[in-house]
Design a protein around this motif. Structure first.
Motif, PDB file in Angstrom:
ATOM      1  N   ALA B 167      -2.134  -3.769   1.093  1.00 62.26           N
ATOM      2  CA  ALA B 167      -1.592  -2.594   1.789  1.00 62.26           C
ATOM      3  C   ALA B 167      -0.403  -2.056   1.011  1.00 62.26           C
ATOM      4  CB  ALA B 167      -1.154  -2.971   3.198  1.00 62.26           C
ATOM      5  N   ILE B 168      -0.246  -0.749   1.062  1.00 63.37           N
ATOM      6  CA  ILE B 168       0.914  -0.138   0.423  1.00 63.37           C
ATOM      7  C   ILE B 168       2.122  -0.365   1.339  1.00 63.37           C
ATOM      8  CG2 ILE B 168       0.480   2.153   1.440  1.00 63.37           C
ATOM      9  CD1 ILE B 168       1.418   3.300  -1.317  1.00 63.37           C
ATOM     10  N   GLU B 169       3.250  -0.729   0.732  1.00 60.22           N
ATOM     11  CA  GLU B 169       4.467  -0.936   1.511  1.00 60.22           C
ATOM     12  C   GLU B 169       5.466   0.139   1.138  1.00 60.22           C
ATOM     13  OE1 GLU B 169       5.900  -5.012   1.998  1.00 60.22           O
ATOM     14  OE2 GLU B 169       3.982  -5.689   1.159  1.00 60.22           O
ATOM     15  N   VAL B 170       5.799   0.955   2.129  1.00 61.93           N
ATOM     16  CA  VAL B 170       6.663   2.105   1.876  1.00 61.93           C
ATOM     17  C   VAL B 170       8.057   1.826   2.397  1.00 61.93           C
ATOM     18  CG1 VAL B 170       7.040   4.547   2.411  1.00 61.93           C
ATOM     19  CG2 VAL B 170       4.726   3.714   1.940  1.00 61.93           C
ATOM     20  N   SER B 171       9.039   2.166   1.563  1.00 60.98           N
ATOM     21  CA  SER B 171      10.433   2.065   1.981  1.00 60.98           C
ATOM     22  C   SER B 171      11.133   3.323   1.480  1.00 60.98           C
ATOM     23  CB  SER B 171      11.060   0.805   1.378  1.00 60.98           C
ATOM     24  OG  SER B 171      12.453   0.835   1.589  1.00 60.98           O
ATOM     25  N   GLY B 172      11.475   4.209   2.433  1.00 63.11           N
ATOM     26  CA  GLY B 172      12.061   5.493   2.046  1.00 63.11           C
ATOM     27  C   GLY B 172      11.030   6.312   1.291  1.00 63.11           C
ATOM     28  N   VAL B 209      -5.980   4.441   1.752  1.00 62.49           N
ATOM     29  CA  VAL B 209      -5.522   5.564   0.938  1.00 62.49           C
ATOM     30  C   VAL B 209      -5.727   5.182  -0.536  1.00 62.49           C
ATOM     31  CG1 VAL B 209      -3.817   6.537   2.523  1.00 62.49           C
ATOM     32  CG2 VAL B 209      -3.146   4.668   0.978  1.00 62.49           C
ATOM     33  N   GLN B 210      -5.653   6.208  -1.373  1.00 63.99           N
ATOM     34  CA  GLN B 210      -5.772   6.006  -2.808  1.00 63.99           C
ATOM     35  C   GLN B 210      -4.409   6.379  -3.412  1.00 63.99           C
ATOM     36  OE1 GLN B 210      -8.926   8.387  -4.455  1.00 63.99           O
ATOM     37  NE2 GLN B 210      -9.548   6.817  -5.902  1.00 63.99           N
ATOM     38  N   VAL B 211      -3.897   5.498  -4.249  1.00 56.04           N
ATOM     39  CA  VAL B 211      -2.561   5.694  -4.814  1.00 56.04           C
ATOM     40  C   VAL B 211      -2.668   5.716  -6.326  1.00 56.04           C
ATOM     41  CG1 VAL B 211      -0.206   4.770  -4.917  1.00 56.04           C
ATOM     42  CG2 VAL B 211      -1.635   4.315  -2.916  1.00 56.04           C
ATOM     43  N   MET B 212      -1.966   6.650  -6.958  1.00 56.09           N
ATOM     44  CA  MET B 212      -1.972   6.667  -8.409  1.00 56.09           C
ATOM     45  C   MET B 212      -0.810   5.833  -8.937  1.00 56.09           C
ATOM     46  SD  MET B 212      -1.584   9.778 -11.069  1.00 56.09           S
ATOM     47  CE  MET B 212      -3.262  10.261 -10.850  1.00 56.09           C
ATOM     48  N   VAL B 213      -1.118   4.808  -9.694  1.00 54.97           N
ATOM     49  CA  VAL B 213      -0.038   4.040 -10.325  1.00 54.97           C
ATOM     50  C   VAL B 213      -0.009   4.405 -11.811  1.00 54.97           C
ATOM     51  CG1 VAL B 213      -0.241   2.218  -8.595  1.00 54.97           C
ATOM     52  CG2 VAL B 213      -1.366   1.911 -10.793  1.00 54.97           C
ATOM     53  N   THR B 240      -4.429  -8.834 -11.569  1.00 54.64           N
ATOM     54  CA  THR B 240      -3.551  -8.664 -10.422  1.00 54.64           C
ATOM     55  C   THR B 240      -2.586  -7.553 -10.788  1.00 54.64           C
ATOM     56  OG1 THR B 240      -3.684 -10.991  -9.825  1.00 54.64           O
ATOM     57  CG2 THR B 240      -1.837  -9.747  -8.916  1.00 54.64           C
ATOM     58  N   LEU B 241      -2.686  -6.477 -10.044  1.00 50.17           N
ATOM     59  CA  LEU B 241      -1.914  -5.277 -10.356  1.00 50.17           C
ATOM     60  C   LEU B 241      -0.694  -5.240  -9.444  1.00 50.17           C
ATOM     61  CD1 LEU B 241      -2.645  -2.917 -12.289  1.00 50.17           C
ATOM     62  CD2 LEU B 241      -3.602  -1.743 -10.304  1.00 50.17           C
ATOM     63  N   THR B 242       0.482  -5.228 -10.040  1.00 53.60           N
ATOM     64  CA  THR B 242       1.709  -5.126  -9.249  1.00 53.60           C
ATOM     65  C   THR B 242       2.384  -3.820  -9.626  1.00 53.60           C
ATOM     66  OG1 THR B 242       1.904  -7.521  -9.382  1.00 53.60           O
ATOM     67  CG2 THR B 242       3.838  -6.318  -8.613  1.00 53.60           C
ATOM     68  N   SER B 243       2.583  -2.950  -8.642  1.00 60.01           N
ATOM     69  CA  SER B 243       3.058  -1.611  -8.992  1.00 60.01           C
ATOM     70  C   SER B 243       4.118  -1.116  -8.022  1.00 60.01           C
ATOM     71  CB  SER B 243       1.881  -0.635  -8.978  1.00 60.01           C
ATOM     72  OG  SER B 243       1.340  -0.560  -7.684  1.00 60.01           O
ATOM     73  N   HIS B 244       4.824  -0.111  -8.477  1.00 57.91           N
ATOM     74  CA  HIS B 244       5.769   0.593  -7.603  1.00 57.91           C
ATOM     75  C   HIS B 244       5.790   2.045  -8.020  1.00 57.91           C
ATOM     76  CE1 HIS B 244       8.870   1.059 -10.764  1.00 57.91           C
ATOM     77  NE2 HIS B 244       8.346  -0.043 -11.236  1.00 57.91           N
ATOM     78  N   GLY B 245       6.367   2.878  -7.190  1.00 54.94           N
ATOM     79  CA  GLY B 245       6.435   4.297  -7.525  1.00 54.94           C
ATOM     80  C   GLY B 245       6.919   5.105  -6.342  1.00 54.94           C
ATOM     81  N   SER B 246       6.684   6.418  -6.435  1.00 51.08           N
ATOM     82  CA  SER B 246       7.130   7.331  -5.396  1.00 51.08           C
ATOM     83  C   SER B 246       5.975   7.595  -4.425  1.00 51.08           C
ATOM     84  CB  SER B 246       7.597   8.635  -6.050  1.00 51.08           C
ATOM     85  OG  SER B 246       7.239   9.733  -5.261  1.00 51.08           O
TER      86      SER B 246
END
Lengths: 88, 419
Positions: B167-172, B209-213, B240-246
């Motif tokens: 799951a995507i984890e959103v903070s701000g 959802v689909q997220v672009m990393v 194993t893909l570990t990502s972050h972004g906007s």
């Protein structure tokens, strides 16, 4: 047909039982609000095929292609409405 | 690897953004009088001069076809499906399929990478133009020729694209996302990856959802290698893909809709097209072989020519099937009433195309092998069909045909009207 009249012709608890058996939902459908969005509870289009077949068996109806929409299976009440339309 | 998802007509119209709604102020200048035939000739030239030259080495070493992708970038082919207002070529579905078929004649892995890239581009073009972030991305895609990959399957979902564990984890305004993906084709070489996941940590598995990393914003730790029978150059290892972004990088359309409206039909059409290219090349080799035989006995048609006539018929049917559905999908995309994209009928036909093409390619290459005989069986002959044959067997496995047949069987329980 009014909502109240529709409710009286369709056995809501039978619909809930069908959903509990075939919906693969993440919530307890037996106590769920009738307008709760089932897609938000994990309902998929593939699962709706099983629901449709079980409803056809239970209510002795046949869903036409035109009623196989996302809207038809959105909630307990939308299913009840569809079944009511088919049985009347 | 893809899996068809939502098959029902939606109550609401398609969420694809109408072109009229798009800001065109910063649009690049459209190329004057675009000539598709000229482009197709150029792609064939790249195929002959680059893809075919390295295809053997790519296959032997199971390495990324860097020369092919570089040549495609130089020819701006990575933005072929991007609309003209962003600077892309604005090709339609049929034209994109023809490019994939052309490439398939020279190197199956290169063509598969190109086709998979085009599928990701189509997801953004069809479902994310309402977002300023993705409009800017499409312009960057044109100027930087960024290579897009996909991470859909996940360990723990049994190959079902329509459910996610992660799951995507959103903070701000920021997100973090970790996914164990058993397959990310050319994941090591792509610039950006579209990743499916649950919408939030408390969302059910099917609410995706689909997220672009973006490169630089993710790390990929290898989970598995890619040493396969065919399509060896796609380098489809697991990570194993570990990502972050906007949070801007989340596609603004639910994945369910993206899958049913774009990813499912688009992928089966472009795959069918590139498989047709591989099959066509095998038939071309068989034809060259038969001609060489015929030269030895002028005035007498060799027996192998009968086989050639038979296999040519199957190839024609295969190609016809691909472009028939490509035309139907293209018309659905450009029509006002796109409802039937969601219908069972179109979904079943899309699956049937995949089932049919993946069987025909094996049949055609097998027949070509019979025609070429031992010269086709050899690895060191100019008529060698080893790579074609090994590639062709992959077609039934990438999204396993049994799974697709079972889906069609289920849908046919509900689908009552004829096509």
């Amino acid at each position: 047909m009014t909502d109240a009249a529709m409710q009286s012709t369709v056995d809501i608890s039978a619909i809930r039982q069908v959903l509990a058996q075939h919906g693969r939902l993440t919530v307890d459908v037996l106590t769920l609000d009738e307008d709760f969005d089932l897609y938000g509870a994990g309902l998929t289009s593939l699962a709706t095929v099983g629901i449709m077949l079980a409803l056809e068996d239970r209510f002795e109806v046949e869903f036409p292609e035109s009623m196989l929409s996302r809207g038809t299976f959105r909630s307990v009440s939308s299913i009840a409405e569809a079944v009511a339309n088919l049985t009347n | 690897m893809y899996f068809p998802g939502n098959f029902y007509p939606l109550a609401s119209p398609l969420m694809m953004t109408a072109v009229a709604d798009l800001p065109v102020s910063s649009a690049a200048t459209a190329p004057e009088a675009f000539d598709f035939d000229e482009l197709l000739s150029r792609v064939h030239a790249i195929g002959r001069d680059v893809l075919a030259v390295h295809a053997g080495d790519v296959d032997r070493r199971a390495r990324f076809p860097v020369e092919s992708i570089t040549a495609m970038k130089e020819a701006k082919l990575l933005s072929a499906y991007v609309p003209v207002e962003y600077g892309g070529m604005g090709l339609n579905m049929i034209e994109t399929s023809r490019l994939c078929e052309a490439m398939g004649q020279y190197c199956g892995s290169s063509a598969m990478i190109y086709a998979m890239h085009c599928i990701q581009v189509a997801c953004v073009v069809h479902h994310a133009q309402q977002s300023a972030y993705f409009r800017r991305y499409l312009r960057d895609l044109v100027t930087e020729q960024r290579l897009m990959a996909s991470a859909t399957t996940e360990i723990g979902t049994g190959g079902d694209l329509r459910s996610s564990v992660c799951a995507i984890e959103v903070s701000g305004d920021c997100f973090t996302l970790t996914k164990k993906a058993p397959v990310i084709s050319y994941g090591e070489y792509s610039d950006d990856i579209l990743v499916t996941c649950r919408r939030s940590t408390d969302a059910p598995a099917s609410e995706q959802v689909q997220v672009m990393v973006r490169r630089g914003e993710y790390t990929a730790e290898p989970l598995s290698t890619w040493d396969t029978m065919g399509f060896r150059g796609t380098c489809s290892s697991g990570f194993t893909l570990t990502s972050h972004g906007s949070t801007d990088q989340i596609l603004p359309t639910p994945f369910n809709d993206i899958l049913s409206q774009t990813m499912h039909p688009y992928s089966h059409i472009v795959w069918g097209a590139l498989w047709t290219g591989i099959a066509a090349d095998a038939v071309n080799q068989a034809r060259a072989f038969v001609r060489a035989e015929a030269r030895k006995t002028p005035g007498e048609t060799p027996i192998s020519a009968i086989r050639l006539a038979e296999v040519d018929l199957v190839l024609q049917e295969m190609r016809h099937n691909v472009y028939s559905l490509a035309r139907e999908y293209n018309e659905l995309l450009s029509s006002d009433s796109r409802e039937s994209i969601h219908g069972f009928g179109f979904s079943i036909r899309t699956n049937n195309l995949k089932l049919s093409c993946s069987q025909r390619i094996v049949e055609i290459v097998g027949q070509a092998l019979l025609i070429c005989g031992i010269q086709g069986y050899r690895n060191d002959s100019k008529f060698s069909l080893s790579r074609h044959l090994r590639d062709s067997y992959g077609a039934a496995l990438m999204v396993n045909n049994d799974r697709i047949t079972k889906l069609n069987a289920t849908m046919l329980l509900a689908h009552r009207e004829g096509h």
